[in-house]
Design an enzyme around this catalytic site. Structure first.
Site, PDB file in Angstrom:
ATOM      1  N   ILE A  22       0.827  -1.211   0.000  1.00 20.54           N
ATOM      2  CA  ILE A  22       0.000   0.000   0.000  1.00 20.54           C
ATOM      3  C   ILE A  22       0.863   1.265   0.000  1.00 20.54           C
ATOM      4  O   ILE A  22       0.370   2.353   0.246  1.00 20.54           O
ATOM      5  CB  ILE A  22      -1.003   0.006   1.161  1.00 20.54           C
ATOM      6  CG1 ILE A  22      -0.298  -0.142   2.524  1.00 20.54           C
ATOM      7  CG2 ILE A  22      -2.022  -1.109   0.969  1.00 20.54           C
ATOM      8  CD1 ILE A  22      -1.253  -0.013   3.719  1.00 20.54           C
ATOM      9  N   GLY A  23       2.164   1.082  -0.251  1.00 24.62           N
ATOM     10  CA  GLY A  23       3.002   2.253  -0.507  1.00 24.62           C
ATOM     11  C   GLY A  23       3.663   2.869   0.712  1.00 24.62           C
ATOM     12  O   GLY A  23       3.956   4.062   0.705  1.00 24.62           O
ATOM     13  N   GLY A  24       3.945   2.039   1.719  1.00 23.61           N
ATOM     14  CA  GLY A  24       4.634   2.566   2.904  1.00 23.61           C
ATOM     15  C   GLY A  24       5.978   3.188   2.565  1.00 23.61           C
ATOM     16  O   GLY A  24       6.451   4.082   3.262  1.00 23.61           O
ATOM     17  N   ILE A  59       7.599 -10.514  -9.327  1.00 27.45           N
ATOM     18  CA  ILE A  59       8.922  -9.880  -9.377  1.00 27.45           C
ATOM     19  C   ILE A  59       9.975 -10.880  -9.857  1.00 27.45           C
ATOM     20  O   ILE A  59      10.983 -10.511 -10.473  1.00 27.45           O
ATOM     21  CB  ILE A  59       9.239  -9.296  -7.984  1.00 27.45           C
ATOM     22  CG1 ILE A  59       8.379  -8.045  -7.763  1.00 27.45           C
ATOM     23  CG2 ILE A  59      10.720  -9.016  -7.790  1.00 27.45           C
ATOM     24  CD1 ILE A  59       8.343  -7.517  -6.354  1.00 27.45           C
ATOM     25  N   GLN A  60       9.687 -12.148  -9.593  1.00 31.74           N
ATOM     26  CA  GLN A  60      10.622 -13.210  -9.982  1.00 31.74           C
ATOM     27  C   GLN A  60      10.845 -13.266 -11.491  1.00 31.74           C
ATOM     28  O   GLN A  60      11.852 -13.787 -11.953  1.00 31.74           O
ATOM     29  CB  GLN A  60      10.022 -14.546  -9.526  1.00 31.74           C
ATOM     30  CG  GLN A  60      11.045 -15.586  -9.176  1.00 31.74           C
ATOM     31  CD  GLN A  60      10.353 -16.750  -8.489  1.00 31.74           C
ATOM     32  OE1 GLN A  60       9.505 -16.539  -7.640  1.00 31.74           O
ATOM     33  NE2 GLN A  60      10.715 -17.961  -8.867  1.00 31.74           N
ATOM     34  N   SER A  78      10.788  -4.710   0.235  1.00 30.48           N
ATOM     35  CA  SER A  78      10.236  -5.251   1.492  1.00 30.48           C
ATOM     36  C   SER A  78       9.556  -6.584   1.166  1.00 30.48           C
ATOM     37  O   SER A  78       8.333  -6.665   1.059  1.00 30.48           O
ATOM     38  CB  SER A  78       9.260  -4.273   2.137  1.00 30.48           C
ATOM     39  OG  SER A  78       8.325  -3.789   1.199  1.00 30.48           O
ATOM     40  N   CYS A  81       7.602 -11.694   4.600  1.00 32.86           N
ATOM     41  CA  CYS A  81       8.324 -12.023   5.841  1.00 32.86           C
ATOM     42  C   CYS A  81       7.988 -13.416   6.363  1.00 32.86           C
ATOM     43  O   CYS A  81       8.663 -13.926   7.253  1.00 32.86           O
ATOM     44  CB  CYS A  81       8.025 -10.974   6.899  1.00 32.86           C
ATOM     45  SG  CYS A  81       6.276 -10.783   7.206  1.00 32.86           S
ATOM     46  N   SER A 389       2.304  -3.721   6.134  1.00 35.06           N
ATOM     47  CA  SER A 389       2.999  -2.505   5.715  1.00 35.06           C
ATOM     48  C   SER A 389       4.075  -2.070   6.717  1.00 35.06           C
ATOM     49  O   SER A 389       4.530  -2.872   7.537  1.00 35.06           O
ATOM     50  CB  SER A 389       1.968  -1.406   5.471  1.00 35.06           C
ATOM     51  OG  SER A 389       2.591  -0.326   4.838  1.00 35.06           O
TER      52      SER A 389
END
Ligand SMILES: C[S@@+](CC[C@H](N)C(=O)[O-])C[C@H]1O[C@@H](n2cnc3c(N)ncnc32)[C@H](O)[C@@H]1O
Length: 407
Positions: A22-24, A59-60, A78, A81, A389
Site C-alpha cells: 500500500i506504498g509505505g 517480481i521473480q 520489502s 516475511c 505494511s
C-alpha cells in the site's frame, strides 16, 4: 508519483519500489519510477493514493534488461516475511516466498546500471536466516557496503511496538554511466563498464558502522558519536521503557469522545500469543464506509467471555495482518472505559474493549492524514494490508540517511 525530492546533482533520486503493497515506502523524498506488487487489492490502494498503478506481476520474472530500462539509482525492497516469522515454518530461503527476493538480488551483477543504493526491510529473525547470509554474499561480491538496523516506532516517539530489520546498502563506487549512455544514445547490451565513465565514491556518513547491526537510531538523528550509539544500542526487552517518552495514544485515535475515554495506564490489551482461532465470520456484512460509529469496532461480549483469559494488559500496541480476522495473537484492543472491579473477566466486560480502526492503525504506522482506502475494500482487507505494511516514522529517517550518503 513525484514527491518532494532529494537532489542528486540537481536531479531527483530515481527509485524502484519492489513489493510496494500500500506504498509505505512510496512516501519517500525521491521519484518512484516504478512500483511492483502481485496483489491487486494492494495495487488498488496504491493507485488511489499515488495516482499510479504498480506493475502487477511476479517480481521473480523481471529481467536485468527490464530493470536497466528504469535507470533507477535505488531499489527499495520489502519482501514477504513469512519465511522468517516465529509463527511460520522458518523455511527461509527454501520457502517459495523467498525466491523472488534472491532472484532480484542475483540480477544485480547482470545489470548495466546497477543501483547505487538498496534498502531492505523485513521481520526480526531475517538477520539470522540463510536468505540474509546469501544477500550479504551477493552484495559483498558486487562491491556494496551495508549498515543494518533493528528499530521500532517506539524509538521515534510512536507508542507502537513493531521492531523490524532494515538493511541500508550503498555501492562503493558508482559509475555515472547514464550520462554517457544518454549523450551518445548507446544501446545497453553489454555488462562491461565503458572506460569513459566516471567513477564516484559512495560511503555512509558514519563509516565505523559499516557491516554492523545496530539497535540505535542515533546515527539517523545526526549523532555519529560511537559512545552515544553504543549506549543506546539496547536489547529489545528494554524498548518498553521508551514508551514513557512516546506521544500519548489519544493522538492516534479517531474516536476519543467523552463516552469513549481511554485509560492510558492500562489502555491496551494484547490478544495473546496462543494458536489462532477463527471468529470473525460476521464482518464481511459490514459496509466499511458506514462504520462512522465506534460501536462497529466494539469487541462482542461473547468473544471476551471466550478469549478473555488470553488477553494481557499492555502499555503499547501492535498489529498483525490477521488483526480483526482472528482473536488470539493478532494485535491490541483498546480499553475505552476504566474498570470498576478488579476481577479479570468482569473488568474486561466493563472496559468496553474495541478494535483500533484502520485509520488509527494507519496513524500508528505514521501514514499521512490524507491516506485512504478505496471504498470496495472490506475491513479485513484493510487490516491485512496495513499489517503487511511499514512504519513511515522509522522508514523515512532511514531513507534520508541512505540518500544523504551519495548526495
Ligand atoms: C511485506 S509486504 C510489503 C508491504 C509494503 N512495503 C507496504 O508498505 O505495504 C510484501 C508485498 O509483496 C507482495 N509480493 C509478495 N511476493 C511477490 C512477488 N513474487 N512478486 C510481486 N509481489 C509480491 C505482496 O503482495 C505484498 O504486498
Amino acid at each position: 508519483m513525484e514527491k518532494d525530492m532529494c537532489k542528486n546533482d540537481g536531479e531527483a533520486w530515481r527509485v524502484l519500489e519492489f513489493y510496494s503493497g500500500i506504498g509505505g515506502m512510496a512516501d519517500v523524498s525521491a521519484q518512484v519510477v516504478e512500483a511492483f506488487d502481485i496483489n491487486d487489492k494492494a495495487n488498488d490502494v496504491y493507485e488511489l493514493n499515488f495516482g499510479h498503478r504498480p506493475y502487477q506481476g511476479n517480481i521473480q520474472n523481471l529481467t536485468a534488461a527490464e530493470l536497466d530500462m528504469y535507470g533507477a539509482h535505488a531499489w527499495l525492497l520489502s519482501p514477504p516475511c513469512q519465511p522468517y516469522t516465529r509463527q511460520g515454518l522458518q523455511k527461509q530461503s527454501s520457502d517459495a516466498r523467498a525466491f523472488s527476493f534472491l532472484k532480484i538480488l542475483e540480477l544485480i551483477p547482470h545489470t548495466v546500471k546497477p543501483p547505487h543504493m538498496l534498502f531492505v526491510e523485513n521481520v526480526v529473525g531475517f538477520e539470522t536466516s540463510d536468505t540474509h547470509a546469501k544477500m550479504i554474499e551477493i552484495l559483498a561480491n558486487s562491491d556494496y557496503l551495508t549498515q543494518e538496523f533493528i528499530l521500532s516506532p517506539l524509538q521515534f516517539g510512536v507508542p507502537y511496538s513493531r521492531p523490524r530489520y532494515f538493511c541500508l546498502v550503498a555501492i562503493i563506487y558508482f559509475v555515472c554511466m547514464h550520462v554517457y549512455l544518454e549523450r551518445f544514445s548507446v544501446k545497453v547490451t553489454c555488462i562491461h563498464l565503458p572506460w569513459q565513465a566516471k567513477r564516484k565514491p559512495l560511503s555512509f556518513r558514519c563509516q565505523l558502522l559499516n557491516n554492523q547491526l545496530l539497535r540505535s537510531p542515533s546515527p539517523l538523528l545526526g549523532n555519529d558519536d560511537m559512545t552515544v550509539i553504543t549506549k543506546h544500542d539496547q536489547p529489545d526487552d528494554s524498548w518498553d521503557k521508551l514508551l514513557e517518552s512516546c506521544d500519548p495514544v489519544e493522538r492516534f485515535l479517531e474516536f476519543s469522545n467523552s463516552g469513549d475515554q481511554v485509560n492510558t495506564e492500562t489502555g491496551f490489551l494484547s490478544t495473546g500469543t496462543a494458536a489462532v482461532d477463527d471468529f470473525g465470520a460476521a464482518e464481511e456484512t459490514v459496509e466499511v464506509d458506514r462504520c462512522v460509529s465506534i460501536d462497529h469496532f466494539l469487541v462482542p461480549l461473547s468473544l471476551i467471555e471466550r478469549w478473555g483469559s488470553a488477553m494481557d494488559s499492555k502499555r503499547c500496541c501492535c498489529f498483525t495482518k490477521s488483526y480483526y480476522q482472528y482473536v488470539k495473537g493478532t494485535g491490541s484492543l483498546l480499553a475505552t472505559v476504566q474498570p470498576k472491579n478488579k476481577g479479570k473477566a468482569s473488568s474486561l466486560k466493563e472496559q468496553h474493549l474495541r478494535y483500533f480502526t484502520p485509520r488509527e492503525v494507519a496513524n500508528l504506522h505514521s501514514f499521512p492524514g490524507d491516506f485512504q482506502f478505496p471504498h470496495h475494500l472490506s475491513l479485513r482487507q484493510r487490516y491485512a494490508l496495513l499489517g503487511n505494511s511499514l512504519s513511515i516514522a522509522v522508514v523515512a529517517p532511514l531513507l534520508q540517511y541512505l540518500f544523504a550518503q551519495a548526495g
